[in-house]
Design a protein around this motif. Structure first.
Motif, PDB file in Angstrom:
ATOM      1  N   PHE A   1       2.336   8.664   8.116  1.00  0.00           N
ATOM      2  CA  PHE A   1       2.940   9.369   6.984  1.00  0.00           C
ATOM      3  C   PHE A   1       3.968   8.489   6.290  1.00  0.00           C
ATOM      4  CE2 PHE A   1       6.856  11.409   5.585  1.00  0.00           C
ATOM      5  CZ  PHE A   1       6.380  12.072   4.456  1.00  0.00           C
TER       6      PHE A   1
ATOM      7  N   ALA B   1      -1.117  13.190   3.785  1.00  0.00           N
ATOM      8  CA  ALA B   1      -0.068  12.492   4.524  1.00  0.00           C
ATOM      9  C   ALA B   1       0.892  13.488   5.166  1.00  0.00           C
ATOM     10  CB  ALA B   1       0.686  11.548   3.589  1.00  0.00           C
TER      11      ALA B   1
ATOM     12  N   LEU C   1       2.025  14.230   9.177  1.00  0.00           N
ATOM     13  CA  LEU C   1       3.394  14.362   9.666  1.00  0.00           C
ATOM     14  C   LEU C   1       3.562  15.649  10.464  1.00  0.00           C
ATOM     15  CD1 LEU C   1       6.408  13.581   9.732  1.00  0.00           C
ATOM     16  CD2 LEU C   1       6.652  14.763   7.532  1.00  0.00           C
TER      17      LEU C   1
ATOM     18  N   GLY D   1       8.841  15.312   3.697  1.00  0.00           N
ATOM     19  CA  GLY D   1       7.385  15.364   3.573  1.00  0.00           C
ATOM     20  C   GLY D   1       6.932  16.485   2.657  1.00  0.00           C
TER      21      GLY D   1
END
Length: 208
Positions: free
Chosen positions: A66, A5, A9, A192
């Motif tokens: 994401f 994920a 991003l 993230g």
């Protein structure tokens, strides 16, 4: 899945940055300080198709993906999941910019359906994005990524100032928008990274 994920991003943010830089080069006389990013993908421009379909659309899809993956992963922590859904709506504004490009130079002399939808999605996306940044940082305060809390506050404040410049259409509105987009990108990448490395596992189970 978390690292995957995060890679989505990063790729989305790289594409977004590239479209701004490359699009500005090929748009005759483009002024990054005075003109909005959406003008690069507007109807009737030499960069319109490429910026919309090779820039806005893939970057929006990747960043949205994401946010939704992270929201599902953190679903047991309601505030984190809500904040990520708000950030997903912000990212969906990029998708809307491709599907509903603004008029040439994003002018409002003639309000078309495409322009109206573009303004609606982008405007609400910026609002939810700023709120999402603040809430995501607040929700992470009890985790090993507690530094996201002050970062979220700072980014939300700068983002709100940038949005105010866009809303009142100041002469350097393009610069205001870029400041807003910059802090959104910084926070998303920081969040993230914390998500991918497991630092959002909280103290006392605050972040699942």
């Amino acid at each position: 899945m978390r690292k995957f994920a995060f890679s989505l991003l990063i790729l989305g943010e790289v594409i977004y940055l590239a479209l701004i830089c490359i699009g500005g080069v090929y748009y005759p006389g483009y002024d990054h300080g005075r003109q909005y990013i959406s003008e690069l993908g507007a109807k009737g421009t030499v960069t319109g198709w490429a910026v919309s379909w090779l820039g806005f659309l893939p970057s929006g899809l990747l960043i949205t993906a994401f946010c939704l993956i992270a929201a599902f992963d953190l679903r047991r922590h309601v505030l984190s999941a809500i904040s990520l859904c708000l950030l997903a709506w912000y990212a969906a504004g990029l998708i809307a910019s491709a599907l509903y490009p603004c008029n040439f130079e994003c002018g409002h002399a003639t309000m078309t359906l495409s322009q109206w939808l573009h303004d609606l999605m982008s405007g609400t996306g910026y609002l939810t994005g700023i709120v999402g940044v603040f809430l995501a940082g607040y929700a992470a305060r009890g985790s090993r990524a507690g530094w996201l809390h002050p970062l979220g506050i700072a980014c939300a404040i700068i983002g709100a100032i940038g949005l105010s410049g866009v809303m009142v259409d100041i002469p350097y509105g393009g610069l205001s928008q870029r400041a807003l987009e910059l802090v959104m990108g910084i926070f998303l990448l920081a969040y993230g990274w914390a998500f991918a490395t497991g630092r959002l596992v909280g103290i006392g189970g605050k972040i699942a």
